[in-house]
Write a protein that holds these residues in place. Structure first.
Motif, PDB file in Angstrom:
ATOM      1  N   PRO A 214      14.019  74.225   4.530  1.00  0.00           N
ATOM      2  CA  PRO A 214      12.343  74.440   4.232  1.00  0.00           C
ATOM      3  C   PRO A 214      12.182  75.326   2.837  1.00  0.00           C
ATOM      4  O   PRO A 214      12.923  76.450   2.985  1.00  0.00           O
ATOM      5  CB  PRO A 214      11.900  75.007   5.561  1.00  0.00           C
ATOM      6  CG  PRO A 214      12.832  74.801   6.512  1.00  0.00           C
ATOM      7  CD  PRO A 214      14.073  74.547   5.952  1.00  0.00           C
ATOM      8  N   ALA A 215      11.115  74.994   2.206  1.00  0.00           N
ATOM      9  CA  ALA A 215      10.832  75.714   0.966  1.00  0.00           C
ATOM     10  C   ALA A 215      10.354  77.159   1.347  1.00  0.00           C
ATOM     11  O   ALA A 215      10.592  77.797   0.367  1.00  0.00           O
ATOM     12  CB  ALA A 215       9.735  75.002   0.302  1.00  0.00           C
ATOM     13  N   GLU A 216       9.625  77.203   2.562  1.00  0.00           N
ATOM     14  CA  GLU A 216       9.254  78.776   2.841  1.00  0.00           C
ATOM     15  C   GLU A 216      10.451  79.821   3.098  1.00  0.00           C
ATOM     16  O   GLU A 216      10.143  80.735   2.851  1.00  0.00           O
ATOM     17  CB  GLU A 216       8.168  78.617   3.805  1.00  0.00           C
ATOM     18  CG  GLU A 216       8.832  78.006   5.338  1.00  0.00           C
ATOM     19  CD  GLU A 216       8.305  76.724   5.561  1.00  0.00           C
ATOM     20  OE1 GLU A 216       8.562  75.966   4.532  1.00  0.00           O
ATOM     21  OE2 GLU A 216       7.489  76.394   6.389  1.00  0.00           O
ATOM     22  N   ILE A 217      11.583  79.319   3.509  1.00  0.00           N
ATOM     23  CA  ILE A 217      12.669  79.900   3.571  1.00  0.00           C
ATOM     24  C   ILE A 217      13.378  80.509   2.505  1.00  0.00           C
ATOM     25  O   ILE A 217      13.781  81.420   2.083  1.00  0.00           O
ATOM     26  CB  ILE A 217      13.563  79.264   4.681  1.00  0.00           C
ATOM     27  CG1 ILE A 217      13.105  79.128   6.016  1.00  0.00           C
ATOM     28  CG2 ILE A 217      14.910  80.244   4.587  1.00  0.00           C
ATOM     29  CD1 ILE A 217      14.057  78.363   7.065  1.00  0.00           C
ATOM     30  N   LYS A 218      13.276  79.390   1.565  1.00  0.00           N
ATOM     31  CA  LYS A 218      14.097  79.593   0.147  1.00  0.00           C
ATOM     32  C   LYS A 218      13.038  80.604  -0.556  1.00  0.00           C
ATOM     33  O   LYS A 218      13.549  81.627  -1.251  1.00  0.00           O
ATOM     34  CB  LYS A 218      13.695  78.446  -0.876  1.00  0.00           C
ATOM     35  CG  LYS A 218      15.029  77.470  -0.435  1.00  0.00           C
ATOM     36  CD  LYS A 218      14.871  76.629  -1.690  1.00  0.00           C
ATOM     37  CE  LYS A 218      15.673  75.373  -1.602  1.00  0.00           C
ATOM     38  NZ  LYS A 218      15.767  74.505  -2.624  1.00  0.00           N
ATOM     39  N   ALA A 219      11.632  80.425  -0.531  1.00  0.00           N
ATOM     40  CA  ALA A 219      10.781  81.258  -1.135  1.00  0.00           C
ATOM     41  C   ALA A 219      10.804  82.872  -0.490  1.00  0.00           C
ATOM     42  O   ALA A 219      10.783  83.812  -1.149  1.00  0.00           O
ATOM     43  CB  ALA A 219       9.137  81.066  -0.718  1.00  0.00           C
ATOM     44  N   ALA A 220      11.146  82.754   0.803  1.00  0.00           N
ATOM     45  CA  ALA A 220      11.363  84.176   1.420  1.00  0.00           C
ATOM     46  C   ALA A 220      12.484  84.818   0.978  1.00  0.00           C
ATOM     47  O   ALA A 220      12.507  86.065   0.816  1.00  0.00           O
ATOM     48  CB  ALA A 220      11.286  84.010   2.998  1.00  0.00           C
TER      49      ALA A 220
ATOM     50  N   ALA B 222      15.075  86.069   4.934  1.00  0.00           N
ATOM     51  CA  ALA B 222      14.607  84.854   4.555  1.00  0.00           C
ATOM     52  C   ALA B 222      14.885  84.009   6.283  1.00  0.00           C
ATOM     53  O   ALA B 222      13.891  83.349   6.446  1.00  0.00           O
ATOM     54  CB  ALA B 222      15.181  84.093   3.646  1.00  0.00           C
TER      55      ALA B 222
ATOM     56  N   THR C  70      12.365  84.788   8.852  1.00  0.00           N
ATOM     57  CA  THR C  70      11.166  83.825   8.638  1.00  0.00           C
ATOM     58  C   THR C  70      11.543  82.412   9.106  1.00  0.00           C
ATOM     59  O   THR C  70      10.632  81.956   9.895  1.00  0.00           O
ATOM     60  CB  THR C  70      10.985  83.576   7.213  1.00  0.00           C
ATOM     61  OG1 THR C  70      10.838  85.019   6.714  1.00  0.00           O
ATOM     62  CG2 THR C  70       9.862  82.822   6.813  1.00  0.00           C
ATOM     63  N   GLY C  71      12.661  82.003   9.131  1.00  0.00           N
ATOM     64  CA  GLY C  71      12.844  80.669   9.592  1.00  0.00           C
ATOM     65  C   GLY C  71      13.027  80.575  10.966  1.00  0.00           C
ATOM     66  O   GLY C  71      12.623  79.465  11.605  1.00  0.00           O
TER      67      GLY C  71
ATOM     68  N   LEU D 141       9.802  79.751  12.567  1.00  0.00           N
ATOM     69  CA  LEU D 141       9.078  78.580  12.385  1.00  0.00           C
ATOM     70  C   LEU D 141       8.564  77.890  13.566  1.00  0.00           C
ATOM     71  O   LEU D 141       9.193  78.146  14.652  1.00  0.00           O
ATOM     72  CB  LEU D 141       9.886  77.484  11.690  1.00  0.00           C
ATOM     73  CG  LEU D 141      10.250  77.878  10.281  1.00  0.00           C
ATOM     74  CD1 LEU D 141      11.067  76.920   9.473  1.00  0.00           C
ATOM     75  CD2 LEU D 141       8.920  77.969   9.344  1.00  0.00           C
TER      76      LEU D 141
END
Ligand code: PMP
Ligand code: GLN
Length: 402
Positions: free
Chosen positions: A55-61, A285, A288-289, A292
């Protein structure tokens, strides 16, 4: 007189059944096949890693954590945010409530959790029981520890252990039973009665259970049952998982383990001298994942199930006998319907022959088990649908090219 053991590195190589060619003992079969795939331009269905990021949000984190300065040593047991997230995950999915301060540690992948746990608990004179085939690092670390590796076979087509053979594999020296569920390489997801049998035998022989559940969310229509939830298990079980599979970030090497305080403290004592701590921004990060929503978790299993079906269909069409897995990244086939008896030999030829790489199952075994699994080959399906379809097209030519 004490018997002299081979050097630790030799015990690791023997324990993992390193089959690397050219005497390249430092190279696992996974790396050997990845290199071969790159050299030949073959589709790499050997080493189990996805060809798409998570997921992109994990990369962003992770990027945000780096930008904000989370770049120095994390606490040895892991950042509090991730330990709390692991605890919340165990509660959300399994009703377990490990204490984030005393019953959870973060590790450098599941690999370090496995190594630290075994090195914490076993040494010469002890026996460690695993199923066979077994993930390669188990044999290597048991070898390093000087303990004896005892195995109970998993046989095709369902890859479930025989009850009598399992019972016979336990002895009064069994110090640890090291489980892997869902199981690499077979793709088996063990039902409750099998797991409960292991727990009951571990209790009878006063053995610690180490359970590697890295594929916990990658099951297809069957439920994953964590060993730690079974009656009689919690006080003797160390549960291991990892962000690599669930979130498709195998290169981040963030893992964790949970269990009763006295076992976790022992593992932590070893872990802190292996790596001390693990990548700080990746830990935050992954916290965050883990938070989800349920839809994410349902989504990864549905997506992977479709991939399993695409590749399985292709393998069947190629004339191989397919053992449909209930979980993991992997599907196993028997090559004998094509008249092939030696999957190690085939795996080395397959990239040049049809442009696909796979892993022979005998490498996950000791010599006797290798004999039993001599015609089995493992394919990874954690790849884009079009890649799997292309692999199926190439495999369809196998019969003619042999
Ligand atoms: N256990 C099993 C069963 C595995 O398949 C793998 C690797 N894919 C690992 C442990 C290692 O996990 P990690 O990459 O988190 O170290
Ligand atoms: N776990 C991955 C597999 O089974 C490989 C990891 C590794 O290369 N050690 O294919």
């Amino acid at each position: 007189m004490t018997e002299t053991l081979p050097a630790p590195w030799q015990r690791a190589a023997t324990g993992a059944n390193l089959l690397a060619s050219d005497g390249a003992l430092g190279v696992t079969i996974f790396e050997e096949m990845t290199t071969l795939a790159m050299q030949t331009g073959a589709i790499n269905l050997g080493q189990g890693f996805p060809d798409e990021d998570g997921p992109a949000e994990i990369k962003a984190a992770a990027q945000a954590a780096i930008a904000e300065g989370s770049n120095q040593y994390a606490p040895g047991k892991g950042i509090p945010q991730l330990r709390k997230a692991v605890s919340a995950h165990q509660r959300r999915f399994y009703g377990l409530e490990p204490d984030p301060d005393t019953e959870i540690i973060v590790t450098t992948g599941a690999t370090e959790a496995i190594a630290a746990s075994l090195l914490a608990f076993v040494g010469p004179g002890d026996e460690v029981l695993t199923f066979e085939p077994f993930y390669d690092s188990y044999g290597a670390i048991i070898g390093l520890s000087g303990a004896t590796h005892v195995t109970a076979p998993l046989l095709a087509p369902d890859f479930l252990p025989d009850a009598a053979a399992l019972e016979a594999a336990f002895t009064d020296r069994t110090k640890v039973v090291l489980l892997n569920n869902p199981h690499n390489p077979t793709g088996a997801v063990f039902p409750r009665e099998v797991l409960q049998r292991v727990v009951d035998l571990a209790r009878k022989h006063d053995a610690i259970i180490i359970t590697d559940e890295v594929y916990e969310h990658l099951t297809f229509g069957v439920s994953h049952i964590p060993v730690a939830t079974l009656p009689g298990a919690a006080d003797r079980t160390v549960t291991i998982s990892s962000a690599g599979k669930t979130f498709s970030f195998t290169g981040w090497k963030v893992g964790w383990l949970s269990g009763p305080e006295h076992l976790v403290a022992a593992v932590r004592t070893v872990k802190q001298f292996l790596t001390y701590s693990s990548g700080t921004p990746f830990q935050s990060a992954i916290a965050t994942g883990l938070a989800l929503p349920d839809e994410f978790y349902k989504g990864i299993s549905a997506t992977l199930r479709k991939k399993r079906d695409i590749l399985s269909e292709g393998l069947r069409a190629a004339g191989l006998e397919v053992f449909t897995p209930d979980g993991t990244y992997f599907v196993n086939v028997d090559t004998s319907p094509l008249g092939i008896r030696d999957s190690v030999d085939l795996a080395r030829r397959l990239p040049a022959l049809v442009g696909v790489a796979a892993i022979p199952v005998p490498v996950f075994c000791h010599p006797e088990g290798a004999e039993r699994t001599r015609s089995l080959l493992r394919f990874a399906f954690c790849k884009r649908d079009e890649v799997l379809e292309e692999a199926a097209t190439r495999l369809a030519t196998l019969r003619d090219r042999l």
